[in-house]
Design an enzyme around this catalytic site. Structure first.
Site, PDB file in Angstrom:
ATOM      1  N   LYS A  43       0.850  -1.195   0.000  1.00 20.49           N
ATOM      2  CA  LYS A  43       0.000   0.000   0.000  1.00 20.49           C
ATOM      3  C   LYS A  43       0.888   1.247   0.000  1.00 20.49           C
ATOM      4  O   LYS A  43       1.889   1.308   0.722  1.00 20.49           O
ATOM      5  CB  LYS A  43      -0.883  -0.014   1.256  1.00 20.49           C
ATOM      6  CG  LYS A  43      -1.624   1.294   1.546  1.00 20.49           C
ATOM      7  CD  LYS A  43      -2.682   1.630   0.527  1.00 20.49           C
ATOM      8  CE  LYS A  43      -3.357   2.980   0.824  1.00 20.49           C
ATOM      9  NZ  LYS A  43      -4.266   3.392  -0.274  1.00 20.49           N
ATOM     10  N   CYS A 128      -1.538  10.108  -6.332  1.00 22.56           N
ATOM     11  CA  CYS A 128      -2.685   9.909  -5.430  1.00 22.56           C
ATOM     12  C   CYS A 128      -3.655  11.084  -5.552  1.00 22.56           C
ATOM     13  O   CYS A 128      -3.271  12.227  -5.312  1.00 22.56           O
ATOM     14  CB  CYS A 128      -2.250   9.775  -3.977  1.00 22.56           C
ATOM     15  SG  CYS A 128      -3.661   9.694  -2.850  1.00 22.56           S
TER      16      CYS A 128
END
Ligand code: DHB
Length: 309
Positions: A43, A128
Site C-alpha cells: 500500500k 494519489c
C-alpha cells in the site's frame, strides 16, 4: 508460459496486485505472495501512519469502482519491516509503494530504504488523487522534474513511478521527455485511477462515498481504454524503460491487451478487490488459453506488437 524477465530476474508470472488493493496489512501481502501473482506491491505509505478519509470511501459499481481512501496506511516503518522479513527467494519481487505528503518525505523514505540494502524496489506514487488539498504531482510537470532529480540524489538503485492517466498527446510527450532524463527510473506504472470522478445513486439522489463531496478515483471497466492509451504511448516514448500496465484488467483478455500495448507486467486492482487473490490464477489461466489459441508461447512473442491501421 507467463514468466517474464524484468529487473534482472525472472518472475514466475506477469500479474500482481495494484497498489492499494490487498496490501495494507502483512496478512494481505502474504496472501498475494502465496497466490499465482508474480510480484507483490505494498500500500502507498507515508512517513507516519494514517487513518485515511472518513467512510464510506470505497464503492463498487456494476462496471468498476470509485474510491477516496485518503492514504490509510501503517506508515513507512511497517512496510520497511515487512521488506526486511520478506522471502525474496520466492522469486517474486517486492515493490514498496511510496507516497509521501511532500517531496522531502519521499526522499526520506528512499534514503531509509537505501541504508537497508534490501532487494525491495520502490514504486514512487506521483498520482494519489485523494488527499484533500494535495494535487496529483504527476499533473505538475515542473514539480515532477524536480522530484525525479531529488529521487536520484536520495536513492542509488533502480526505481519506478506510478503515473496518473494523461489525456493529451502533448502531455505524453512532455512527461516522457522528463522521465527519459533519469536512467535509474527503470519502470513506469500506467495508470493510477482516473481521479475525481463522480458516481451518482439515482434512488437516494446522492453521491456514494463521503470524502470530497463524492469525488473519487475511478477503476475497473471505466478506465481500460485510458490505461491502454497510456501504456501504449509511454511504451513508444520511453525506450529502455519498462511499462507496468494497470487499469481495467478483469480477465485474460484485458491482460493480453495491456501486454500487446507494451506492458511487461500487469497489475490488478478493482477486480482483485472484488474477487480476492483467486483472481490471479483465473486471469493467468485465461491469458494462457488465449495465447495458446493464438499460437504464442511466451509474452515476448507479442509484447508491444499492437498493429495500427
Ligand atoms: C490512494 C489512492 C490512490 O489512487 C493512490 O495512488 C494512493 C492512495 C488513497 O486514497 O489511499
Amino acid at each position: 508460459d507467463l514468466s517474464v524477465s524484468w529487473l534482472g530476474q525472472t518472475l514466475p508470472g506477469c500479474l500482481y496486485n495494484a497498489s492499494g488493493v490487498m496490501c495494507r496489512e502483512e496478512g494481505e501481502l502474504e496472501a498475494v505472495r502465496a497466490s499465482a501473482a508474480g510480484a507483490v506491491v505494498t500500500k502507498s505509505c507515508t512517513l507516519q501512519p494514517r487513518e485515511g478519509n472518513p467512510e464510506p470511501r470505497y464503492f463498487r459499481t456494476v462496471i468498476g469502482s470509485i474510491n477516496s481512501m485518503g492514504l490509510p496506511n501503517r506508515g513507512f516503518a511497517y512496510y520497511l519491516d515487512y521488506a526486511r522479513r520478506y522471502d525474496y527467494r520466492c522469486g517474486k519481487p517486492l515493490f514498496l509503494s511510496l507516497s509521501g505528503l511532500m517531496l522531502d518525505d519521499n526522499c526520506a523514505m528512499l534514503r531509509g530504504l537505501a541504508v537497508e540494502g534490501l532487494p525491495a524496489i520502490p514504486e514512487i506514487n506521483l498520482s494519489c488523487p485523494n488527499v484533500p488539498g494535495k494535487p496529483q504531482l504527476g499533473y505538475d510537470f515542473a514539480a515532477t522534474a524536480e522530484a525525479l532529480d531529488a529521487f536520484d540524489a536520495a536513492y542509488s538503485g533502480l526505481y519506478g513511478v506510478k503515473l496518473p492517466p494523461y489525456f493529451d498527446t502533448a502531455h505524453f510527450a512532455a512527461m516522457a521527455e522528463i522521465l527519459n532524463r533519469h536512467s535509474r527510473l527503470a519502470f513506469v506504472t500506467c495508470i493510477n485511477s482516473i481521479g475525481n470522478g463522480l458516481v451518482v445513486d439515482i434512488d437516494s439522489e446522492a453521491v456514494v462515498i463521503k470524502p470530497k463531496g463524492g469525488l473519487g478515483g475511478l477503476g475497473g471497466d471505466y478506465v481500460l481504454p485510458t490505461a491502454l492509451a497510456n501504456v501504449r504511448e509511454f511504451y513508444r516514448l520511453l525506450p529502455g524503460k519498462d511499462i507496468v500496465g494497470c487499469g481495467g484488467v478483469s480477465s485474460g483478455r484485458e491482460a493480453f491487451m495491456h501486454i500487446l500495448a507494451g506492458a511487461r507486467a500487469v497489475q490488478v486492482g478493482t477486480c482483485l478487490h472484488r474477487e480476492g487473490v483467486g483472481a490471479f490464477a483465473r486471469i493467468a489461466a485465461e491469458l494462457t488459453e488465449l495465447m495458446r489459441a493464438k499460437g504464442y508461447r511466451s509474452l515476448d512473442d507479442f509484447r508491444g506488437r499492437l498493429r495500427t491501421l
